[in-house]
Design a protein around this motif. Sequence first.
Motif, PDB file in Angstrom:
ATOM      1  N   ALA A  34       0.414  -1.073  -0.348  1.00 57.99           N
ATOM      2  CA  ALA A  34      -0.318  -0.455  -0.287  1.00 57.99           C
ATOM      3  C   ALA A  34       0.512   1.460  -0.353  1.00 57.99           C
ATOM      4  O   ALA A  34       1.991   1.328   0.494  1.00 57.99           O
ATOM      5  N   GLU A  35       0.488   2.320  -0.436  1.00 60.10           N
ATOM      6  CA  GLU A  35       1.183   3.593   0.222  1.00 60.10           C
ATOM      7  C   GLU A  35       0.476   4.316   1.198  1.00 60.10           C
ATOM      8  O   GLU A  35      -1.035   4.561   1.286  1.00 60.10           O
ATOM      9  N   VAL A  36       1.255   4.946   2.324  1.00 63.71           N
ATOM     10  CA  VAL A  36       0.605   5.996   2.769  1.00 63.71           C
ATOM     11  C   VAL A  36      -0.311   6.461   2.253  1.00 63.71           C
ATOM     12  O   VAL A  36      -0.406   7.993   1.340  1.00 63.71           O
ATOM     13  N   GLY A  37      -1.422   6.663   3.469  1.00 65.92           N
ATOM     14  CA  GLY A  37      -2.496   7.618   3.643  1.00 65.92           C
ATOM     15  C   GLY A  37      -2.325   9.273   3.802  1.00 65.92           C
ATOM     16  O   GLY A  37      -1.303   9.574   4.032  1.00 65.92           O
ATOM     17  N   ASN A  38      -3.008   9.989   2.441  1.00 66.58           N
ATOM     18  CA  ASN A  38      -3.254  11.932   2.555  1.00 66.58           C
ATOM     19  C   ASN A  38      -4.128  12.322   3.600  1.00 66.58           C
ATOM     20  O   ASN A  38      -4.941  11.616   3.223  1.00 66.58           O
ATOM     21  N   PRO A  39      -3.963  12.972   4.096  1.00 69.13           N
ATOM     22  CA  PRO A  39      -4.659  13.636   5.266  1.00 69.13           C
ATOM     23  C   PRO A  39      -5.845  14.352   4.105  1.00 69.13           C
ATOM     24  O   PRO A  39      -6.782  14.812   5.049  1.00 69.13           O
ATOM     25  N   GLY A  40      -5.378  14.640   3.470  1.00 71.80           N
ATOM     26  CA  GLY A  40      -5.897  15.636   2.428  1.00 71.80           C
ATOM     27  C   GLY A  40      -7.228  14.440   1.134  1.00 71.80           C
ATOM     28  O   GLY A  40      -8.122  14.746   0.536  1.00 71.80           O
ATOM     29  N   HIS A  41      -7.341  13.440   1.751  1.00 66.44           N
ATOM     30  CA  HIS A  41      -7.593  12.142   1.586  1.00 66.44           C
ATOM     31  C   HIS A  41      -7.871  11.042  -0.479  1.00 66.44           C
ATOM     32  O   HIS A  41      -7.518  10.243  -0.160  1.00 66.44           O
ATOM     33  N   ILE A  42      -7.675  12.611  -0.813  1.00 65.82           N
ATOM     34  CA  ILE A  42      -8.183  12.835  -2.245  1.00 65.82           C
ATOM     35  C   ILE A  42      -6.030  11.493  -2.390  1.00 65.82           C
ATOM     36  O   ILE A  42      -5.151  12.806  -2.286  1.00 65.82           O
ATOM     37  N   HIS A  43      -5.749  10.710  -3.201  1.00 71.05           N
ATOM     38  CA  HIS A  43      -4.976  10.319  -3.824  1.00 71.05           C
ATOM     39  C   HIS A  43      -4.267  10.760  -4.243  1.00 71.05           C
ATOM     40  O   HIS A  43      -3.771  11.564  -5.338  1.00 71.05           O
ATOM     41  N   PRO A  44      -2.972  11.306  -3.969  1.00 76.06           N
ATOM     42  CA  PRO A  44      -1.045  12.077  -4.433  1.00 76.06           C
ATOM     43  C   PRO A  44      -1.337  11.740  -6.324  1.00 76.06           C
ATOM     44  O   PRO A  44      -0.680  12.239  -6.306  1.00 76.06           O
ATOM     45  N   THR A  45      -0.763  10.860  -6.679  1.00 68.83           N
ATOM     46  CA  THR A  45      -1.502  10.420  -7.356  1.00 68.83           C
ATOM     47  C   THR A  45      -2.257  11.542  -9.030  1.00 68.83           C
ATOM     48  O   THR A  45      -2.587  11.213 -10.230  1.00 68.83           O
ATOM     49  N   SER A  46      -3.512  11.907  -8.027  1.00 70.07           N
ATOM     50  CA  SER A  46      -4.922  11.958  -8.183  1.00 70.07           C
ATOM     51  C   SER A  46      -4.476  13.443  -9.271  1.00 70.07           C
ATOM     52  O   SER A  46      -3.707  14.435  -8.848  1.00 70.07           O
TER      53      SER A  46
END
Length: 549
Positions: A323-335
């Motif tokens: 898995a990849e570490v979650g982002n506090p802003g919720h949206i995936h960092p690759t989006s």
Amino acid sequence: MKKFISLIIILLLSLSLAACDTAGQTEKTEQPMTSEQGLKKTAREERVLRMDGDNLGYPSVFTSSPKGRGYLLVSFTFDTLVWKDETGVIPLIAKDWSISDDNKTYTFNLNENIKFTDGTPLTAEDVKFSFDYLKEHPYQWVSVAPVEQVTAVDEKTVQIVLNEVYVPFVTDIAGNVPIMPKHIWENVTEPEKFNTKEAIVGSGPLILESYDKESGVYIYNANKDYFMGEVQIDKLIMSSVKNTKEALVADEIDMASNVKYGEAMKLKEENSKYKVIEGPGLWVGRLYFNFGIEELNIKEVRQAMYYAINRDELVQKALKGAAEVGNPGHIHPTSEWYSSDIKNYDYDTETAIELLTSVGITDTNENGIVEYNGKDLSYEFIVPEEQVPLAELITKYLGDIGIKLEVKAMDQNTIASLIKEGKFTLAFNGHGSFGGDPVLLKGFVSEETAASTPQVTTQGGQNWHNEEFNTIFNQQIVELDREKRYELVGKLQNIISDELPTLTLYYKKSISAYNPEVFDGWFFTKDGVSLAVPTIHNKLIFVRGQWNK
């Protein structure tokens, strides 16, 4: 010379007689083929693709599982106006479409040669009927609430008028409403009970042959008249297997989509016969709060929890790097909608304790558990059975700042139901449909909105409420200028990262392994299949793939 010529003639005559005798023997010994021999011959000639899968119910529109993979089973037999491939949105039932100047009216021109699998032509009346039917019978996968009116202009032209501008209409509604045959469904009053052969008559590339309710085995046959071209397999068999990697290596299946990440990586290293394909992490693992609990409404408490959880270690230890570490802003960092202008929470227990202290939460009786208004912060923590190792790590992390958790494991369907009904305090669960249009943030809206998302992504419990978030969400859903919309979506992420209505812990990686000697050409869909389902099961593969066996 005469003797030599004579010998040649004799030899040729002998060979000719032998050939005639052999032919005669063949003709005499040839017997009618037994039924068993016929089955064996058919099995050898048929292009049978075998895949792992889950038991997701009868694969008709209203009887399949609300999960993404349940919808995908439906998509094998029911087409939509548009679809997605590895590049983005493409025409499907609609060969093209146009949008009015006010961006509220969509006109779709349908392909000429589409038929349902019972031989009935698919027309604009079927499209109109399907949208109208879903308005009358709400569908768990996609809402048609933004649609005001649907008109069949002529046999192959349909016009859809929206109540208001709705930016993701094409991708999230037109691309997900299954087009059902009017002549079959118009008299169906209880669609959730409709599970006959007629219920799976669609226009898609596959036709359901059988479904075993007990074993969860699905058998599909090719739609020989599919309008997009020849289906590259004759039969698809999907069934549950205990160990997908072992089943693949043992040649029991040809495609393993439920394979564990570590096993797939090992297979890639050890055996060049198999291909491993990795896709984006469009599956999110989340910590849910019930906001009916007074202290959980204090954002500093939620922030303290996020600081206390070592997400990097969590991914490595509990998920083995899958898995990849979650982002506090919720949206995936690759989006393409991701904003880096958010509040970050690096692992820091000291800051976590300081936050709790700042709102009067301390361990006054020195029993190792902090208190709020005399009440210990001690909670039942419900988690899916397979996530107990992860839950134990979270229990340790929060225990380090004085918050006590009691882990209660149960099956994932029960977890989802309890979250939806609000019958929990803290919960961990995850879901797909986590990509594509930022409409996915609807789960944090605490008021009525026309936005359409699958029920599986909703928040559940007594919801977090933020008026600013509600206002900006409804603004961005009608904003046609992409740059302005990006700014608005960035503000939503900023609010989420500060308020933390959920703790986004990780994004599960999507991975599959398969035998290209049988079937090749698999791909991951841009932004996920349908509403961002993180799987390789895009029905286009059955038409575009290559049968190699």
